[in-house]
Design a protein around this motif. Structure first.
Motif, short mmCIF file in Angstrom:
data_model
loop_
_atom_site.label_atom_id
_atom_site.label_comp_id
_atom_site.label_asym_id
_atom_site.label_seq_id
_atom_site.Cartn_x
_atom_site.Cartn_y
_atom_site.Cartn_z
N ASN A 66 -68.52 -33.89 15.64
CA ASN A 66 -67.46 -32.89 15.48
C ASN A 66 -66.24 -33.57 14.88
OD1 ASN A 66 -68.55 -30.37 16.56
ND2 ASN A 66 -68.62 -31.42 18.53
N ASN A 67 -66.26 -33.70 13.57
CA ASN A 67 -65.22 -34.43 12.86
C ASN A 67 -64.17 -33.52 12.23
OD1 ASN A 67 -64.10 -36.75 11.05
ND2 ASN A 67 -64.81 -35.21 9.58
N ALA A 68 -64.52 -32.30 11.88
CA ALA A 68 -63.60 -31.42 11.16
C ALA A 68 -62.29 -31.24 11.92
CB ALA A 68 -64.25 -30.06 10.92
N GLY A 69 -61.19 -31.29 11.21
CA GLY A 69 -59.89 -31.11 11.85
C GLY A 69 -58.80 -31.10 10.80
N ILE A 70 -57.61 -30.72 11.23
CA ILE A 70 -56.46 -30.73 10.33
C ILE A 70 -55.38 -31.64 10.90
CG2 ILE A 70 -56.89 -28.48 9.32
CD1 ILE A 70 -54.80 -27.30 11.22
N SER A 71 -54.51 -32.08 10.02
CA SER A 71 -53.45 -33.01 10.37
C SER A 71 -52.38 -32.36 11.23
CB SER A 71 -52.83 -33.56 9.08
OG SER A 71 -51.67 -34.30 9.35
N GLY A 72 -51.70 -33.17 12.00
CA GLY A 72 -50.55 -32.69 12.76
C GLY A 72 -49.30 -32.61 11.90
N SER A 73 -49.42 -33.04 10.66
CA SER A 73 -48.30 -32.99 9.72
C SER A 73 -48.37 -31.69 8.94
CB SER A 73 -48.36 -34.16 8.75
OG SER A 73 -48.43 -35.38 9.46
N CYS A 74 -47.26 -30.99 8.86
CA CYS A 74 -47.26 -29.72 8.14
C CYS A 74 -45.89 -29.50 7.52
CB CYS A 74 -47.62 -28.57 9.08
SG CYS A 74 -46.45 -28.35 10.45
N ASP A 75 -45.82 -28.56 6.58
CA ASP A 75 -44.55 -28.26 5.94
C ASP A 75 -43.97 -26.93 6.41
OD1 ASP A 75 -46.34 -26.61 4.69
OD2 ASP A 75 -46.24 -27.61 2.74
N THR A 76 -44.49 -26.42 7.54
CA THR A 76 -44.01 -25.15 8.08
C THR A 76 -43.14 -25.36 9.32
OG1 THR A 76 -46.05 -24.91 9.39
CG2 THR A 76 -46.00 -23.87 7.23
N GLY A 77 -42.87 -26.62 9.67
CA GLY A 77 -42.04 -26.91 10.83
C GLY A 77 -42.87 -27.42 11.99
N LEU A 78 -42.34 -28.39 12.71
CA LEU A 78 -43.08 -29.06 13.77
C LEU A 78 -43.17 -28.24 15.05
CD1 LEU A 78 -41.94 -32.76 13.28
CD2 LEU A 78 -43.82 -31.51 12.19
N THR A 79 -42.56 -27.05 15.04
CA THR A 79 -42.71 -26.14 16.18
C THR A 79 -43.19 -24.76 15.71
OG1 THR A 79 -40.35 -25.55 16.07
CG2 THR A 79 -40.99 -27.29 17.63
N SER A 80 -43.85 -24.72 14.57
CA SER A 80 -44.37 -23.45 14.03
C SER A 80 -45.46 -22.90 14.95
CB SER A 80 -44.96 -23.68 12.64
OG SER A 80 -45.78 -22.60 12.26
N THR A 81 -45.29 -21.66 15.38
CA THR A 81 -46.29 -21.03 16.24
C THR A 81 -47.57 -20.77 15.47
OG1 THR A 81 -44.55 -19.98 17.56
CG2 THR A 81 -46.76 -19.05 17.73
N ASP A 82 -47.46 -20.35 14.23
CA ASP A 82 -48.65 -20.10 13.42
C ASP A 82 -49.47 -21.38 13.25
OD1 ASP A 82 -48.05 -17.43 13.12
OD2 ASP A 82 -47.14 -17.65 11.14
#
Length: 251
Positions: free
Chosen positions: A88-104
């Motif tokens: 089970n390798n699939a995943g996404i990064s904890g880094s995003c450009d929508t804000g580090l507290t984005s609910t979405d």
């Protein structure tokens, strides 16, 4: 060969750790099922394995969707008759450009990083019972155990869920001959989903400086650990989390 004739399904296998693991498994004799939502790079991964003399089959799989998991497992059993290893390798990064507290983005993290592992364990273990046992290896993160700057506040929670499901799954399925373990990488080269602060070279340099080994890990180094946990060499290992982080989690 450490995985001779074993059937191994690897999610998120078209790039990064997943791709390195797929190539490593194929070199060790496995029939590798490359599962991803990116059909183009997935096909490239299969072709790369074939060119090296290995065996591989591409499978489109949305790891967040239970119906997609059912179809995938049915196809594996129909084509190959068994499932011995699930990564089970699939995943996404904890880094995003929508804000580090984005609910979405929190919801997205939980769906891709945690729900996917739950569904993989659920449906993969059922197939492994049919095969007489097997090995499930989940990709967690050191973020499950320590706080890191520059990542979404929910990323560690999604990976802590993976860590917890690993230990609980190990207890649930041990009597069926199914081992469940996890690998927790530290800092690796940026994922294709990496955005925001931790994609900034200056910020990354400060993070590397905090690692005792003073370097990021390589995807092959993680793949080597996954190989051990997938193989019969780890036949008495279950419920563990192996950290691959250059000593970062120790300071």
């Amino acid at each position: 060969m450490r995985l001779r004739d074993k059937v191994a399904l690897i999610t998120g296998a078209s790039n990064g750790v997943g791709r390195a693991t797929a190539a490593t498994f194929a070199c060790e004799g496995a029939m590798v099922v490359v599962a991803d939502i990116d059909d183009v790079t997935g096909a490239d991964t299969v072709e790369e394995i074939h060119s090296a003399g290995g065996r591989a089959h591409y499978l489109h799989l949305d790891v967040t969707d239970e119906a997609s998991w059912r179809t995938a497992i049915e196809e594996v059993l129909s084509h190959f008759g068994r499932l011995d290893v699930l990564v089970n390798n699939a995943g996404i990064s904890g880094s995003c450009d929508t804000g580090l507290t984005s609910t979405d983005y929190f919801d997205r993290l939980m769906s891709v990083n945690a729900r996917s592992v739950f569904l993989g364990i659920k449906h993969g273990s059922a197939a492994m019972r049919h095969s007489g046992g097997g090995s499930i290896v989940n990709l967690s993160s050191i973020s499950a155990s320590i706080g890191l700057r520059g990542v979404h506040i929910g990323y560690g929670a999604s990976k802590a869920a993976v860590k917890s499901m690993t230990t609980t799954g190990a207890v649930h399925y041990a009597a069926d001959g199914i081992r469940v373990n996890a690998v927790a990488p530290g800092m690796l080269p940026p994922m294709r989903t990496t955005r925001g602060t931790s994609s900034d070279p200056v910020f990354r340099a400060t993070q590397v400086d905090a690692i005792p080994m003073k370097r990021v890990g390589e995807v092959q180094e993680v793949a080597n650990v996954v190989l051990f946990l997938a193989s019969d060499e780890s036949s008495y290992v279950t419920g563990t989390e192996t950290v691959v982080d250059g000593g970062w989690n120790s300071v």
